[in-house]
Motif scaffolding. Structure first.
Motif, short mmCIF file in Angstrom:
data_model
loop_
_atom_site.label_atom_id
_atom_site.label_comp_id
_atom_site.label_asym_id
_atom_site.label_seq_id
_atom_site.Cartn_x
_atom_site.Cartn_y
_atom_site.Cartn_z
N SER A 12 0.83 -1.20 0.00
CA SER A 12 0.00 0.00 0.00
C SER A 12 0.87 1.25 0.00
CB SER A 12 -0.94 0.00 1.21
OG SER A 12 -1.83 -1.08 1.11
N ARG A 29 -7.95 -0.73 -8.11
CA ARG A 29 -7.01 -1.19 -7.08
C ARG A 29 -6.31 -2.48 -7.50
NH1 ARG A 29 -5.78 -0.19 -2.05
NH2 ARG A 29 -7.40 1.37 -1.77
N ASP A 30 -7.05 -3.44 -8.06
CA ASP A 30 -6.44 -4.71 -8.45
C ASP A 30 -5.42 -4.52 -9.57
OD1 ASP A 30 -7.81 -6.19 -6.54
OD2 ASP A 30 -9.46 -6.67 -7.91
N ARG A 33 -2.27 -3.07 -8.02
CA ARG A 33 -1.51 -4.12 -7.33
C ARG A 33 -0.79 -5.02 -8.34
NH1 ARG A 33 -6.13 -5.75 -2.90
NH2 ARG A 33 -5.53 -4.22 -1.34
N ARG A 58 -7.69 -7.72 4.16
CA ARG A 58 -8.54 -8.32 3.14
C ARG A 58 -9.26 -9.50 3.79
NH1 ARG A 58 -6.35 -10.78 -2.54
NH2 ARG A 58 -8.27 -10.57 -3.69
N TYR A 77 -2.04 -10.72 2.07
CA TYR A 77 -3.09 -9.77 2.41
C TYR A 77 -3.40 -9.99 3.89
CZ TYR A 77 -3.57 -9.32 -2.62
OH TYR A 77 -3.31 -9.10 -3.95
N SER A 80 -8.20 -8.27 8.42
CA SER A 80 -8.73 -6.97 8.85
C SER A 80 -8.27 -6.72 10.28
CB SER A 80 -10.25 -6.97 8.78
OG SER A 80 -10.67 -7.17 7.45
#
Length: 158
Positions: A12, A29-30, A33, A58, A77, A80
């Motif tokens: 990020s 976003r994908d 990345r 994620r 990822y 959370s």
């Protein structure tokens, strides 16, 4: 030894640091990345660095992806509530030899933490420069192979 050194990238952080990725991030976003992953893959392929891109939150569990199929090129990822910084610190702290870890982040506090653990830190701009040098080495290697193949092709067969 190949893949001895481990490059950990705060994904990020890099997505927001590089203007081209920051612009793409706003739209997709994908795709941002994937572009970051593709750009750093030269460090895996040419420099023989183990590469781990770590992205924030994620879902409820840590997600591990190997987009190239190589165990030495990974996307993580975080669950959370857990940050990329947390995971990077754990990876450095649990490594057999933290001095073989290189962490790419512009977060000064994160750099201080990983350096205290024995790893080295580089900025997003330094990572970009390293990618540029690896791209140039790759072009030189491919050019040399092409010339060698052309000589071989033109050599008279006995």
């Amino acid at each position: 030894m190949a893949f001895e050194k481990h490059l950990l990238i705060d994904g990020s952080n890099s997505l927001h640091a590089w203007p081209e990725l920051r612009a793409l991030l706003k739209r997709d976003r994908d795709a941002a990345r994937a572009t970051l992953s593709q750009r750093v893959s030269v460090l895996h392929d040419v420099e023989q660095l183990r590469v781990t891109l770590v992205f924030d939150g994620r879902g409820g569990e840590l997600v591990i992806e190997r987009p190239s199929g190589h165990a030495t090129f990974t996307h993580l990822y975080t669950p959370s509530g857990t940050t990329a910084d947390d995971v990077i610190e754990q990876l450095v702290g649990n490594s057999v030899d933290a001095s073989l870890c290189l962490v790419a982040t512009d977060d000064r506090a994160e750099r201080q933490t990983i350096e205290a653990l024995g790893a080295a830190g580089i900025s997003s701009n330094e990572l970009l420069a390293q990618i540029g040098r690896a791209d140039e080495r790759q072009r030189t290697q491919v050019s040399g192979l092409r010339r060698e193949n052309e000589r071989e092709w033109r050599r008279p067969k006995s």
